[in-house]
Design an enzyme around this catalytic site. Structure first.
Site, PDB file in Angstrom:
ATOM      1  N   ARG A  51       0.801  -1.223   0.000  1.00 44.05           N
ATOM      2  CA  ARG A  51       0.000   0.000   0.000  1.00 44.05           C
ATOM      3  C   ARG A  51       0.825   1.259   0.000  1.00 44.05           C
ATOM      4  O   ARG A  51       0.589   2.173  -0.778  1.00 44.05           O
ATOM      5  CB  ARG A  51      -0.876   0.080   1.254  1.00 44.05           C
ATOM      6  N   THR A  52       1.780   1.351   0.921  1.00 47.27           N
ATOM      7  CA  THR A  52       2.458   2.633   1.091  1.00 47.27           C
ATOM      8  C   THR A  52       3.194   3.003  -0.196  1.00 47.27           C
ATOM      9  O   THR A  52       3.026   4.101  -0.725  1.00 47.27           O
ATOM     10  CB  THR A  52       3.413   2.583   2.308  1.00 47.27           C
ATOM     11  N   LYS A  80      25.483  -3.888  -2.115  1.00 48.26           N
ATOM     12  CA  LYS A  80      26.943  -3.841  -2.330  1.00 48.26           C
ATOM     13  C   LYS A  80      27.656  -3.158  -1.168  1.00 48.26           C
ATOM     14  O   LYS A  80      28.856  -2.952  -1.202  1.00 48.26           O
ATOM     15  CB  LYS A  80      27.246  -3.058  -3.609  1.00 48.26           C
ATOM     16  N   ARG A 101      11.377   4.052   3.120  1.00 48.68           N
ATOM     17  CA  ARG A 101      11.059   3.119   4.210  1.00 48.68           C
ATOM     18  C   ARG A 101      12.328   2.357   4.558  1.00 48.68           C
ATOM     19  O   ARG A 101      13.061   1.928   3.654  1.00 48.68           O
ATOM     20  CB  ARG A 101       9.968   2.149   3.777  1.00 48.68           C
ATOM     21  N   HIS A 129       5.352   6.062  11.551  1.00 51.04           N
ATOM     22  CA  HIS A 129       4.830   5.909  10.188  1.00 51.04           C
ATOM     23  C   HIS A 129       3.857   7.064   9.925  1.00 51.04           C
ATOM     24  O   HIS A 129       2.646   6.885   9.876  1.00 51.04           O
ATOM     25  CB  HIS A 129       4.121   4.554  10.071  1.00 51.04           C
TER      26      HIS A 129
HETATM   27  C1  NCD Z   1       1.894  -0.899   8.205  1.00 50.04           C
HETATM   28  C2  NCD Z   1       3.392  -0.706   8.333  1.00 50.04           C
HETATM   29  O1  NCD Z   1       4.130  -0.849   7.361  1.00 50.04           O
HETATM   30  O2  NCD Z   1       3.806  -0.362   9.433  1.00 50.04           O
HETATM   31  N1  NCD Z   1       1.489  -1.100   6.887  1.00 50.04           N
HETATM   32  C3  NCD Z   1       1.232  -0.026   6.104  1.00 50.04           C
HETATM   33  O3  NCD Z   1       2.071   0.806   5.870  1.00 50.04           O
HETATM   34  N2  NCD Z   1       0.001   0.100   5.649  1.00 50.04           N
HETATM   35  C4  NCD Z   1       1.362  -1.930   9.128  1.00 50.04           C
HETATM   36  C5  NCD Z   1       1.960  -3.286   9.094  1.00 50.04           C
HETATM   37  O4  NCD Z   1       2.865  -3.596   8.322  1.00 50.04           O
HETATM   38  O5  NCD Z   1       1.494  -4.106   9.898  1.00 50.04           O
END
Ligand code: NCD
Length: 310
Positions: A51-52, A80, A101, A129
């Site tokens: 999703r993100t 590397k 991320r 997040h």
């Molecule tokens: C969450 C995350 O990555 O922290 N997912 C997301 O970004 N929608 C929640 C999760 O991974 O459980």
């Protein structure tokens, strides 16, 4: 230059403005379809995501911009031995904004200190997040019509769940917010969140391991997955992973206008029979994520331009 590393980097007014823009985008998407023409977003994902990453990419495309990036550390020069700082300095030359991320807490903050373009934290380890929180706030605002006067149940992995940490940090700034923190003993909310955020802001909260105990009082129920990747020991994960499974029976005492949220991915913590319940908002929530990320990209790029021309 403005980055989004922690949800506190945005004031309550700025969040309100982002929500307003996101709602306008939902209503009049064509007005925004060329706003990022010739701009590029890089998504640097050193940790898995569906999703993100895809909502960021789709957000930039809907603004008329382009996207580039990688979706795992293995497919980048990290494999590397390149440092995050070096990767950021290089990628900053190829794009206008970066969503990143990383499994290490604090990595996006370090990146922002080295970067020539705005950095968005798309999740750092078990820490924060902020863009999921913006998604959650837009969802709550659309579904409940308010961000104050809410009793919010947070259930599952409150220890490692970064979405929970950011959401609590954001919500304590609104009036009359109460929390019900539902978790097994081993996955309780970290002390720093209790001391620095809940207690400091004199927020009312209770901790319980029983999902049904306060069900009748909840306006929001935010379910989370047990964060397998943050466990040191497989046996502990297996013991805890199915601790909560929300089903129709457990919702019997819940309010008629409860809003059930989950950042997704879901594993077993919500039975699929709940998906048809009108109170299940988690798939809508994922959709809202694209619109608030569009609003955020616009804001950060506008501010970056402003700094450049000052
Ligand atoms: C969450 C995350 O990555 O922290 N997912 C997301 O970004 N929608 C929640 C999760 O991974 O459980």
């Amino acid at each position: 230059m403005k980055n989004l590393i922690d949800i506190k980097d945005l004031s309550v007014d700025e969040i309100q403005e982002l929500i307003k823009v996101a709602k306008d985008i939902m209503q009049f998407p064509e007005k925004y379809s060329e706003r990022c023409k010739h701009k590029k977003l890089a998504t640097l994902f050193f940790e898995p995501s569906t999703r993100t990453r895809l909502s960021f990419e789709s957000a930039m495309m809907e603004l008329g911009g382009n996207v580039l990036g990688f979706s795992s550390a293995d497919s980048s020069s990290t494999a590397k031995g390149e440092s995050v700082s070096d990767t950021i300095k290089v990628v900053g030359g190829y794009c206008d904004i970066i969503a990143m991320r990383h499994p290490k807490e604090g990595a996006p903050l370090v990146a922002s200190l080295k970067s020539d373009v705005p950095i968005i934290n798309a999740g750092d380890g078990g820490h924060n997040h902020p863009t999921q929180t913006l998604t959650d706030l837009l969802t709550i605002s659309c579904e409940k019509g308010r961000l104050d006067n809410l009793t919010i149940g947070l259930c599952g992995d409150l220890k490692f769940g970064r979405t929970v940490h950011s959401l609590i940090t954001a919500m304590v700034r609104y009036k009359n917010i109460k929390f019900v923190l539902i978790s097994p003993e081993e996955l309780k909310i970290p002390d720093y969140i209790k001391e620095e955020i809940l207690d400091k802001n004199k927020i009312e909260y209770v901790e319980t391991n029983d999902i049904e105990e306060h069900m009748d009082k909840l306006d929001i129920l935010y379910m989370t997955r047990v964060q397998k990747e943050r466990f040191f020991n497989e046996a502990d994960y297996i013991r805890l992973k199915d601790y909560y499974i929300l089903n129709k029976e457990k919702l019997e005492k819940a309010k008629k206008d409860l809003c059930i949220l989950h950042p997704l991915p879901r594993v077993n913590e919500i039975a699929t029979e709940v998906d048809d319940d009108p109170r299940a908002c988690y798939f809508k929530q994922a959709k809202y994520g694209k619109y608030i990320r569009m609003a955020l990209i616009l804001k950060l790029l506008e501010e970056a331009d402003w700094y450049e021309y000052r």
